[in-house]
Design a protein around this motif. Structure first.
Motif, short mmCIF file in Angstrom:
data_model
loop_
_atom_site.label_atom_id
_atom_site.label_comp_id
_atom_site.label_asym_id
_atom_site.label_seq_id
_atom_site.Cartn_x
_atom_site.Cartn_y
_atom_site.Cartn_z
N ASP A 123 0.82 -1.21 0.00
CA ASP A 123 0.00 0.00 0.00
C ASP A 123 0.85 1.26 0.00
O ASP A 123 0.51 2.26 -0.65
CB ASP A 123 -0.94 0.02 1.21
CG ASP A 123 -2.20 -0.79 0.96
OD1 ASP A 123 -2.40 -1.25 -0.18
OD2 ASP A 123 -2.99 -0.98 1.91
N GLU B 285 0.80 4.09 -2.79
CA GLU B 285 0.56 5.48 -2.40
C GLU B 285 1.63 6.40 -3.00
O GLU B 285 1.31 7.48 -3.53
CB GLU B 285 0.56 5.60 -0.88
CG GLU B 285 0.31 7.00 -0.35
CD GLU B 285 0.31 7.06 1.17
OE1 GLU B 285 0.60 8.15 1.71
OE2 GLU B 285 0.01 6.04 1.81
N VAL C 36 -4.96 1.24 -7.75
CA VAL C 36 -5.41 0.66 -6.49
C VAL C 36 -5.93 -0.76 -6.72
O VAL C 36 -5.64 -1.68 -5.94
CB VAL C 36 -6.52 1.53 -5.86
CG1 VAL C 36 -6.96 0.94 -4.52
CG2 VAL C 36 -6.02 2.96 -5.66
N SER D 25 -3.09 -3.08 -7.11
CA SER D 25 -2.44 -3.41 -5.84
C SER D 25 -3.22 -4.50 -5.11
O SER D 25 -2.62 -5.40 -4.50
CB SER D 25 -2.30 -2.16 -4.96
OG SER D 25 -3.55 -1.73 -4.46
N ASN D 26 -4.54 -4.43 -5.18
CA ASN D 26 -5.37 -5.46 -4.55
C ASN D 26 -5.17 -6.81 -5.24
O ASN D 26 -5.09 -7.85 -4.58
CB ASN D 26 -6.84 -5.06 -4.59
CG ASN D 26 -7.14 -3.85 -3.72
OD1 ASN D 26 -6.44 -3.59 -2.74
ND2 ASN D 26 -8.16 -3.10 -4.07
N TYR E 169 -5.46 6.34 1.60
CA TYR E 169 -4.85 5.06 1.95
C TYR E 169 -4.99 4.73 3.43
O TYR E 169 -5.10 3.56 3.81
CB TYR E 169 -3.38 5.02 1.51
CG TYR E 169 -3.26 4.32 0.20
CD1 TYR E 169 -3.27 2.94 0.12
CD2 TYR E 169 -3.23 5.03 -0.99
CE1 TYR E 169 -3.23 2.28 -1.09
CE2 TYR E 169 -3.18 4.39 -2.20
CZ TYR E 169 -3.18 3.01 -2.24
OH TYR E 169 -3.16 2.36 -3.45
N LYS F 7 -8.38 3.32 3.66
CA LYS F 7 -8.39 2.00 3.02
C LYS F 7 -7.78 0.95 3.96
O LYS F 7 -8.32 -0.14 4.14
CB LYS F 7 -7.60 2.07 1.71
CG LYS F 7 -7.56 0.76 0.92
CD LYS F 7 -6.84 0.98 -0.41
CE LYS F 7 -6.81 -0.30 -1.24
NZ LYS F 7 -5.94 -1.33 -0.65
N ARG F 8 -6.65 1.29 4.57
CA ARG F 8 -5.99 0.34 5.48
C ARG F 8 -6.86 0.07 6.71
O ARG F 8 -6.96 -1.07 7.16
CB ARG F 8 -4.62 0.90 5.90
CG ARG F 8 -3.54 0.75 4.85
CD ARG F 8 -2.18 1.08 5.42
NE ARG F 8 -2.04 2.50 5.68
CZ ARG F 8 -1.57 3.37 4.77
NH1 ARG F 8 -1.22 2.95 3.57
NH2 ARG F 8 -1.45 4.65 5.07
#
Length: 267
Positions: free
Chosen positions: A21, A25, A43, A46-47, A170, A173-174
């Motif tokens: 992440d 970012e 994003v 990244s997932n 982010y 999101k985290r």
């Protein structure tokens, strides 16, 4: 062939050791404008990268793919390449030379064409090789120096507010992902607590896209504001420059008039 700047190499080494992440970012902060409306795709990548790792890798290189896995991931998520092109390009962006590909390294490959475009926009004194800007730069190697330079060059228009918005995106999101993991863990048991966790988890998953949309809208608003502010600044700067040039011409004209007057007086 130009070499990678040692300072960039050092910063990159530090970056590849960060969680996925954090790598994502940083990439967004560097290319938020170049990505345009497609920045959420980074994003999503990244997932997908994290999911692939959880399903395919051991803990020996947690957070990174070996060359074969990277080739497989690229084939599934990137543009069509031959096996040879995939292999050579993946090795080319292994810029910390550990024979494994971190997410930030994958992004440099996935968005190589865009990054090279930005590089040559800044370096107007350079003539871009034709293959660097065509066919999505597929097959192009030996450009690590340019990719890293552009990665560590913050774009014009990036301001504190937009940078903060990306960080907050982010952070949210985290926080959400950690909450979901916690609920998943609690939901495996029995009793009232497990049932409550299952219900809360179901609610969060049902609202997942809505929450994602909200976070993206907030970031997009900050991005638009930064672009508008950047445009206004550029216009103001241009106007100021024009005024200074006109003032300079006026002063030069007056000086010439004085010199002519002095000559007439001497005669």
């Amino acid at each position: 062939m130009p070499q990678v700047d040692p300072k960039h190499a050092q910063r990159f080494q530090e970056l590849v050791n960060q969680p996925i992440d954090e790598q994502c970012e940083f990439f967004l902060k560097s290319f938020i404008f170049a990505l345009g409306d497609d920045w959420p795709e980074v994003v999503k990548l990244s997932n997908a990268f994290k999911k692939y790792i959880s399903e395919n890798t051991s803990s020996a290189f947690q957070g990174q793919l070996d060359e074969a896995q990277a080739a497989d991931f690229l084939q599934k998520n990137g543009r069509t390449r031959t096996a040879t092109q995939r292999r050579e390009e993946i090795r080319d962006i292994d810029l910390d030379f550990n024979k494994h590909i971190a997410f930030i390294e994958y992004l440099l490959l996935h968005y190589k064409h865009m990054i090279l475009q930005e590089y040559y926009k800044r370096h107007t004194e350079l003539t871009a090789p034709k293959d660097h800007l065509e066919n999505f730069a597929i097959g192009v190697t030996g450009v690590g120096y340019a990719l890293l330079e552009e990665l560590f060059t913050m774009p014009e228009g990036m301001n504190e507010e937009l940078e903060k918005a990306i960080s907050e995106f982010y952070a949210a999101k985290r926080e959400r992902e950690n909450k979901i993991k916690d609920l998943e863990s609690k939901s495996h048991g029995e009793g009232v607590g497990a049932l409550r966790a299952k219900n809360e988890l179901a609610q969060m998953q049902a609202q997942d896209q809505t929450e994602t949309n909200k976070m993206e809208m907030t970031l997009n608003a900050a991005k638009r504001k930064a672009l508008k502010h950047s445009g206004s600044e550029a216009l103001a700067q241009k106007k100021k420059q024009q005024e200074e040039e006109e003032k300079k011409k006026l002063m030069e004209g007056r000086q010439k008039m004085k010199e002519k007057s002095a000559l007439w007086e001497q005669k």
